[in-house]
Motif scaffolding. Structure first.
Motif, PDB file in Angstrom:
ATOM      1  N   ASP A 181       0.795  -0.981  -0.070  1.00  0.00           N
ATOM      2  CA  ASP A 181       0.202   0.047   0.079  1.00  0.00           C
ATOM      3  C   ASP A 181       1.011   1.594  -0.035  1.00  0.00           C
ATOM      4  O   ASP A 181       0.875   1.748  -0.785  1.00  0.00           O
ATOM      5  CB  ASP A 181      -1.257   0.260   1.229  1.00  0.00           C
ATOM      6  CG  ASP A 181      -1.835  -0.978   1.571  1.00  0.00           C
ATOM      7  OD1 ASP A 181      -2.231  -1.508   0.034  1.00  0.00           O
ATOM      8  OD2 ASP A 181      -2.607  -1.471   2.048  1.00  0.00           O
ATOM      9  N   GLU A 182       2.006   1.379   1.084  1.00  0.00           N
ATOM     10  CA  GLU A 182       2.270   2.569   0.964  1.00  0.00           C
ATOM     11  C   GLU A 182       3.506   2.866  -0.906  1.00  0.00           C
ATOM     12  O   GLU A 182       3.724   3.506  -1.182  1.00  0.00           O
ATOM     13  CB  GLU A 182       3.955   2.011   2.291  1.00  0.00           C
ATOM     14  CG  GLU A 182       4.417   3.355   2.177  1.00  0.00           C
ATOM     15  CD  GLU A 182       5.500   2.737   2.800  1.00  0.00           C
ATOM     16  OE1 GLU A 182       6.456   4.291   3.457  1.00  0.00           O
ATOM     17  OE2 GLU A 182       5.910   1.878   4.071  1.00  0.00           O
ATOM     18  N   LEU A 183       4.108   1.572  -1.327  1.00  0.00           N
ATOM     19  CA  LEU A 183       4.091   1.634  -2.354  1.00  0.00           C
ATOM     20  C   LEU A 183       3.530   2.381  -3.537  1.00  0.00           C
ATOM     21  O   LEU A 183       3.961   2.901  -4.379  1.00  0.00           O
ATOM     22  CB  LEU A 183       5.332   0.487  -2.676  1.00  0.00           C
ATOM     23  CG  LEU A 183       5.603   0.192  -4.349  1.00  0.00           C
ATOM     24  CD1 LEU A 183       6.686   1.499  -3.885  1.00  0.00           C
ATOM     25  CD2 LEU A 183       6.119  -1.222  -4.297  1.00  0.00           C
ATOM     26  N   GLU A 184       1.965   1.349  -3.488  1.00  0.00           N
ATOM     27  CA  GLU A 184       0.944   2.237  -4.457  1.00  0.00           C
ATOM     28  C   GLU A 184       1.036   3.505  -4.337  1.00  0.00           C
ATOM     29  O   GLU A 184       0.829   4.379  -4.830  1.00  0.00           O
ATOM     30  CB  GLU A 184      -0.088   1.427  -4.400  1.00  0.00           C
ATOM     31  CG  GLU A 184       0.097   0.103  -4.626  1.00  0.00           C
ATOM     32  CD  GLU A 184      -1.438  -0.311  -4.763  1.00  0.00           C
ATOM     33  OE1 GLU A 184      -2.605   0.031  -3.997  1.00  0.00           O
ATOM     34  OE2 GLU A 184      -1.559  -1.507  -5.256  1.00  0.00           O
ATOM     35  N   LEU A 185       0.859   4.453  -3.023  1.00  0.00           N
ATOM     36  CA  LEU A 185       0.913   5.933  -2.785  1.00  0.00           C
ATOM     37  C   LEU A 185       1.739   6.476  -2.908  1.00  0.00           C
ATOM     38  O   LEU A 185       1.672   7.855  -3.375  1.00  0.00           O
ATOM     39  CB  LEU A 185       0.667   5.705  -0.858  1.00  0.00           C
ATOM     40  CG  LEU A 185       0.689   7.067  -0.364  1.00  0.00           C
ATOM     41  CD1 LEU A 185      -0.835   8.041  -1.174  1.00  0.00           C
ATOM     42  CD2 LEU A 185       0.323   7.150   0.749  1.00  0.00           C
ATOM     43  N   ARG A 186       3.146   6.271  -2.819  1.00  0.00           N
ATOM     44  CA  ARG A 186       4.335   6.507  -3.583  1.00  0.00           C
ATOM     45  C   ARG A 186       4.531   6.876  -5.164  1.00  0.00           C
ATOM     46  O   ARG A 186       4.433   8.026  -5.179  1.00  0.00           O
ATOM     47  CB  ARG A 186       5.747   6.080  -2.872  1.00  0.00           C
ATOM     48  CG  ARG A 186       6.279   6.243  -1.704  1.00  0.00           C
ATOM     49  CD  ARG A 186       7.268   5.444  -1.603  1.00  0.00           C
ATOM     50  NE  ARG A 186       7.868   5.454   0.406  1.00  0.00           N
ATOM     51  CZ  ARG A 186       8.629   4.800   0.399  1.00  0.00           C
ATOM     52  NH1 ARG A 186       9.566   4.129   0.203  1.00  0.00           N
ATOM     53  NH2 ARG A 186       8.656   5.023   1.789  1.00  0.00           N
ATOM     54  N   VAL A 187       3.820   5.764  -5.480  1.00  0.00           N
ATOM     55  CA  VAL A 187       3.344   5.579  -6.728  1.00  0.00           C
ATOM     56  C   VAL A 187       2.518   6.786  -7.470  1.00  0.00           C
ATOM     57  O   VAL A 187       2.929   7.708  -8.458  1.00  0.00           O
ATOM     58  CB  VAL A 187       3.251   4.272  -7.923  1.00  0.00           C
ATOM     59  CG1 VAL A 187       3.065   4.271  -8.966  1.00  0.00           C
ATOM     60  CG2 VAL A 187       4.582   3.117  -7.465  1.00  0.00           C
ATOM     61  N   GLU A 188       1.844   6.760  -6.502  1.00  0.00           N
ATOM     62  CA  GLU A 188       0.859   7.569  -7.243  1.00  0.00           C
ATOM     63  C   GLU A 188       0.486   9.088  -6.718  1.00  0.00           C
ATOM     64  O   GLU A 188       0.316  10.026  -7.883  1.00  0.00           O
ATOM     65  CB  GLU A 188      -0.932   7.761  -5.979  1.00  0.00           C
ATOM     66  CG  GLU A 188      -1.461   6.187  -6.718  1.00  0.00           C
ATOM     67  CD  GLU A 188      -2.882   5.897  -5.566  1.00  0.00           C
ATOM     68  OE1 GLU A 188      -2.638   6.910  -4.541  1.00  0.00           O
ATOM     69  OE2 GLU A 188      -3.449   4.968  -5.615  1.00  0.00           O
ATOM     70  N   LEU A 189       1.800   9.454  -6.095  1.00  0.00           N
ATOM     71  CA  LEU A 189       2.413  10.594  -5.220  1.00  0.00           C
ATOM     72  C   LEU A 189       3.265  10.913  -6.305  1.00  0.00           C
ATOM     73  O   LEU A 189       2.996  11.936  -6.576  1.00  0.00           O
ATOM     74  CB  LEU A 189       2.971  10.588  -3.743  1.00  0.00           C
ATOM     75  CG  LEU A 189       1.689  10.282  -2.907  1.00  0.00           C
ATOM     76  CD1 LEU A 189       2.570  10.771  -1.428  1.00  0.00           C
ATOM     77  CD2 LEU A 189       1.143  11.805  -2.755  1.00  0.00           C
ATOM     78  N   ARG A 190       3.704  10.137  -6.738  1.00  0.00           N
ATOM     79  CA  ARG A 190       5.427   9.930  -8.230  1.00  0.00           C
ATOM     80  C   ARG A 190       4.579  10.750  -9.483  1.00  0.00           C
ATOM     81  O   ARG A 190       5.252  11.349 -10.172  1.00  0.00           O
ATOM     82  CB  ARG A 190       6.078   9.090  -8.445  1.00  0.00           C
ATOM     83  CG  ARG A 190       7.939   9.287  -8.901  1.00  0.00           C
ATOM     84  CD  ARG A 190       7.793  10.823  -8.892  1.00  0.00           C
ATOM     85  NE  ARG A 190       9.208  11.014  -8.868  1.00  0.00           N
ATOM     86  CZ  ARG A 190      10.203  12.023  -9.955  1.00  0.00           C
ATOM     87  NH1 ARG A 190       9.165  13.098  -8.834  1.00  0.00           N
ATOM     88  NH2 ARG A 190      11.266  11.726  -9.905  1.00  0.00           N
ATOM     89  N   THR A 191       3.826   9.701  -9.727  1.00  0.00           N
ATOM     90  CA  THR A 191       2.467  10.205 -10.756  1.00  0.00           C
ATOM     91  C   THR A 191       1.922  11.224 -10.981  1.00  0.00           C
ATOM     92  O   THR A 191       2.441  12.015 -11.504  1.00  0.00           O
ATOM     93  CB  THR A 191       1.738   9.089 -11.395  1.00  0.00           C
ATOM     94  OG1 THR A 191       2.427   8.166 -11.109  1.00  0.00           O
ATOM     95  CG2 THR A 191       1.098   9.037 -12.107  1.00  0.00           C
ATOM     96  N   ALA A 192       1.809  12.201  -9.568  1.00  0.00           N
ATOM     97  CA  ALA A 192       0.737  12.912  -9.475  1.00  0.00           C
ATOM     98  C   ALA A 192       2.315  14.304  -9.864  1.00  0.00           C
ATOM     99  O   ALA A 192       1.756  15.547 -10.540  1.00  0.00           O
ATOM    100  CB  ALA A 192      -0.063  13.573  -8.072  1.00  0.00           C
ATOM    101  N   GLU A 193       3.054  14.051  -9.473  1.00  0.00           N
ATOM    102  CA  GLU A 193       3.801  14.839  -9.976  1.00  0.00           C
ATOM    103  C   GLU A 193       4.339  14.973 -10.832  1.00  0.00           C
ATOM    104  O   GLU A 193       5.114  16.325 -11.212  1.00  0.00           O
ATOM    105  CB  GLU A 193       5.383  14.268  -8.128  1.00  0.00           C
ATOM    106  CG  GLU A 193       5.122  14.468  -7.009  1.00  0.00           C
ATOM    107  CD  GLU A 193       6.124  14.488  -6.069  1.00  0.00           C
ATOM    108  OE1 GLU A 193       6.827  13.335  -6.800  1.00  0.00           O
ATOM    109  OE2 GLU A 193       6.285  14.506  -4.823  1.00  0.00           O
TER     110      GLU A 193
END
Length: 211
Positions: free
Chosen positions: A10-22
């Motif tokens: 879940d933490e990895l997916e969150l990081r991916v989502e944040l990075r994708t948004a950035e």
């Protein structure tokens, strides 16, 4: 263990989502910057085209010389010769010899002081003809230093010829007006000599001859 793995996932997916948004935001800003740059480049290109059209179609000669007086730009030549034939040439050499020193002083004055100067000077064209110009000189600044000297030259040859005709006419008229008076004065002096001092009209003749 399973809970720890799920939490890591879940933490990895969150990081991916944040990075994708950035990345999406950065990409949007980049597209905006590229669009703005293209707009500025287009405006600059249009501005240059307008300036080029204005200068090339101007009735006056417009150009620049560097700090040593070498021609850097010229919109056209009076003789319709290729402009490239004079680029890099010392512009002072095209002035009549009587005005070359003055032209050199003007270029130096604009370079050293940044002042605007206007003069009437005679130039010899590449075809050998001499033409009078009223020239306005001004500085082109770069980093608080005069990098080049701008000049705008207007052909005043017709006006100069009219002035010469006027001066010749005034000279001729003045000469014609003086000539009869001179003849009258000489006649009176001769008459006075013939009459002699004993003649009763001698004094009157002498007074008139002095007028």
């Amino acid at each position: 263990a399973e809970a720890s793995l799920r939490a890591a996932h879940d933490e990895l997916e969150l990081r991916v989502e944040l990075r994708t948004a950035e990345l999406a935001q950065a990409n949007a800003e980049l597209r905006k910057e590229v669009a703005e740059r293209r707009r500025v480049e287009q405006e600059l290109r249009q501005s240059k085209e307008r300036w080029r059209s204005l200068v090339q179609n101007a009735p006056d000669l417009i150009g620049t010389v560097d700090r040593e007086g070498r021609i850097r730009f010229l919109n056209r030549l009076p003789s319709r010769s290729p402009v490239d034939s004079v680029l890099g040439v010392d512009g002072v050499t095209f002035a009549e010899k009587a005005y070359q020193a003055e032209l050199r002083r003007i270029v130096d004055q604009v370079v050293q002081t940044g002042a605007n100067v206007t003069r009437e000077l005679a130039f010899t064209a590449t075809d050998g003809t001499t033409t009078w110009y009223a020239i306005s000189f001004g500085p082109i600044w770069q980093s608080s230093t005069v990098a080049e000297v701008l000049f705008i030259s207007r052909n005043i040859d017709h006006r100069k010829k009219l002035e010469q005709v006027k001066d010749n006419l005034i000279h001729d008229v003045s000469h014609e007006l003086r000539t009869p008076l001179a003849k009258v004065r000489m006649s009176l002096e001769l008459l006075g000599e013939i009459a002699g001092k004993q003649d009763p009209d001698h004094d009157r003749i002498e007074r008139v001859s002095r007028l």
